[in-house]
Scaffold this active site. Sequence first.
Site, PDB file in Angstrom:
ATOM      1  CG  ASN A  51      -2.200  -0.639   0.848  1.00 42.77           C
ATOM      2  OD1 ASN A  51      -3.336   0.211   0.417  1.00 42.77           O
ATOM      3  ND2 ASN A  51      -2.194  -1.962   1.322  1.00 42.77           N
ATOM      4  CE1 TYR A  57       2.424   4.836   8.470  1.00 43.77           C
ATOM      5  CE2 TYR A  57       3.720   5.664  10.341  1.00 43.77           C
ATOM      6  CZ  TYR A  57       3.032   5.803   9.267  1.00 43.77           C
ATOM      7  OH  TYR A  57       2.523   7.079   9.009  1.00 43.77           O
ATOM      8  CG  PHE A  68       6.567  15.012  15.304  1.00 40.42           C
ATOM      9  CD1 PHE A  68       6.933  15.409  13.899  1.00 40.42           C
ATOM     10  CD2 PHE A  68       7.461  14.358  16.262  1.00 40.42           C
ATOM     11  CE1 PHE A  68       8.303  15.091  13.887  1.00 40.42           C
ATOM     12  CE2 PHE A  68       8.776  14.406  16.025  1.00 40.42           C
ATOM     13  CZ  PHE A  68       9.271  14.735  14.740  1.00 40.42           C
ATOM     14  NE  ARG A 101       1.299   1.547  21.239  1.00 36.40           N
ATOM     15  CZ  ARG A 101       0.363   2.580  20.699  1.00 36.40           C
ATOM     16  NH1 ARG A 101      -0.898   2.493  20.520  1.00 36.40           N
ATOM     17  NH2 ARG A 101       1.019   3.855  20.291  1.00 36.40           N
TER      18      ARG A 101
HETATM   19  N1  UFG Z   1      -1.296   5.672  24.200  1.00 35.55           N
HETATM   20  C1  UFG Z   1      -1.860   5.193  25.372  1.00 35.55           C
HETATM   21  N2  UFG Z   1      -3.026   4.672  25.597  1.00 35.55           N
HETATM   22  C2  UFG Z   1      -3.756   4.456  24.182  1.00 35.55           C
HETATM   23  C3  UFG Z   1      -3.347   4.907  23.179  1.00 35.55           C
HETATM   24  C4  UFG Z   1      -1.980   5.390  23.318  1.00 35.55           C
HETATM   25  O1  UFG Z   1      -1.109   5.116  26.582  1.00 35.55           O
HETATM   26  O2  UFG Z   1      -4.906   3.946  24.417  1.00 35.55           O
HETATM   27  C5  UFG Z   1       0.261   6.133  24.265  1.00 35.55           C
HETATM   28  C6  UFG Z   1       1.187   5.614  23.435  1.00 35.55           C
HETATM   29  O3  UFG Z   1       1.618   4.758  24.141  1.00 35.55           O
HETATM   30  C7  UFG Z   1       1.992   6.560  23.115  1.00 35.55           C
HETATM   31  C8  UFG Z   1       0.914   7.833  22.791  1.00 35.55           C
HETATM   32  O4  UFG Z   1      -0.122   7.491  23.731  1.00 35.55           O
HETATM   33  O5  UFG Z   1       2.887   6.997  23.952  1.00 35.55           O
HETATM   34  C9  UFG Z   1       0.664   8.220  21.719  1.00 35.55           C
HETATM   35  O6  UFG Z   1       0.114   6.987  21.004  1.00 35.55           O
HETATM   36  P1  UFG Z   1      -0.926   7.111  19.579  1.00 35.55           P
HETATM   37  O7  UFG Z   1      -1.096   5.836  19.350  1.00 35.55           O
HETATM   38  O8  UFG Z   1      -1.632   8.215  19.607  1.00 35.55           O
HETATM   39  O9  UFG Z   1       0.332   7.693  18.516  1.00 35.55           O
HETATM   40  P2  UFG Z   1       1.697   7.321  18.256  1.00 35.55           P
HETATM   41  O10 UFG Z   1       2.697   8.266  18.855  1.00 35.55           O
HETATM   42  O11 UFG Z   1       1.976   5.672  18.665  1.00 35.55           O
HETATM   43  O12 UFG Z   1       1.894   7.068  16.677  1.00 35.55           O
HETATM   44  C10 UFG Z   1       1.640   8.278  15.939  1.00 35.55           C
HETATM   45  C11 UFG Z   1       1.026   8.086  14.621  1.00 35.55           C
HETATM   46  C12 UFG Z   1       1.808   7.115  13.938  1.00 35.55           C
HETATM   47  C13 UFG Z   1       3.029   7.794  13.585  1.00 35.55           C
HETATM   48  C14 UFG Z   1       3.692   8.061  14.831  1.00 35.55           C
HETATM   49  C15 UFG Z   1       4.991   8.802  14.754  1.00 35.55           C
HETATM   50  O13 UFG Z   1      -0.073   7.492  14.702  1.00 35.55           O
HETATM   51  O14 UFG Z   1       1.272   6.855  12.686  1.00 35.55           O
HETATM   52  O15 UFG Z   1       2.777   8.888  15.593  1.00 35.55           O
HETATM   53  O16 UFG Z   1       5.762   9.328  15.789  1.00 35.55           O
HETATM   54  F1  UFG Z   1       3.952   6.811  12.938  1.00 35.55           F
END
Ligand code: UFG
Length: 329
Positions: free
Chosen positions: A92, A141, A170, A282
């Site tokens: 994709n 990803y 971000f 996670r």
């Molecule tokens: N988190 C929780 N509980 C939840 C969901 C998230 O504690 O239910 C925490 C995660 O562990 C993380 C933070 O919240 O520390 C943010 O998590 P997100 O899933 O919202 O976002 P990510 O930082 O994991 O990822 C985002 C985008 C990705 C991208 C990344 C780049 O979703 O596509 O930023 O840094 F790759």
Amino acid sequence: MNILITGGAGYIGSHAVRKAATAGHSVVVIDNLSYGHRQAVPGMVLFYQVDLKETDRIEEILRKHKIEAVMHFAALISVGESVQKPLLYYRNNTAGAMSLLEAMERAGVMRFVFSSTAATYGEPEEVPIFETTKQSPINPYGHSKLFVEQILKDIAAAQPQFGFIAFRYFNVAGATADGLIGEDHRPETHLIPNVLYAAMGKRENITVFGTDYPTADGTCVRDYVHVDDLVAAHVIGIEKLRAGEGLFYNLGIGRGYSVKEIIDASQKASGKEIPVIFGARREGDPAELYADSAKARSELGWQPQFTDVERVIASAWNWHSAHPNGYGD
Ligand code: UFG
């Protein structure tokens, strides 16, 4: 300018469609609607249900509408899923972009804006993260997007008329002020919408993933940029982009907020008590990510309007509370 927007029915793409149209551009959207919502695209915008792999059809659309520039948002975005299904992500995100770029080459379209990601940096050696910080993704990803960055550099080297910008996002959040479009991912994995679902009673609680990180309060720190600020950078970028340029910009506000701070700000923005569970880490989450966004500010004149995360969350709350079922079933 005549602009093709891929993934224009998705969360970020639909905000870009409106921003570009409001700026006076003529917008055509393609989206395969595997995750996007047709209702997210305004009725007066031309829409084609097309998949990125349909190179010939995309070429036809580019020619028919005399497209001058492409903003490419269509992609899969779930880090965890990419670890389980790497081929799906390379097909994709990497092969999909290649098919689009091939259609552009055939149709002679030379301007391209690409949605890249902070995930290309992996576990960064330094924060804030600069555009020059070493890129070393830790999941498929991030690799699927970094490959496209490399492909863009190679095309630009071979074709002097080609110009591109890769924006490294971000954490994108919030919704546009009129409350007509917003975030509706299924399944939803992102922090802010899930915290707000807990505030609405749509989920029982929110689990904080890890409290033992080397950060001030032990929870992960991220840089939350408002979706309207993010897409504004794309419109400025596409207007300024010149032949032969290959530009990379971080898009974050340059400040990190911890998961606990996000939950506190969400309680304030929603006025609701949010039930919280403290859980395990996670897998694959870096402790702290925030951008140095000075380059986008100085070179593009980008000025994010949402520098306080509570306002970002309030805009998301405005959408979610008015649309408890998102775009519906
Ligand atoms: N988190 C929780 N509980 C939840 C969901 C998230 O504690 O239910 C925490 C995660 O562990 C993380 C933070 O919240 O520390 C943010 O998590 P997100 O899933 O919202 O976002 P990510 O930082 O994991 O990822 C985002 C985008 C990705 C991208 C990344 C780049 O979703 O596509 O930023 O840094 F790759």
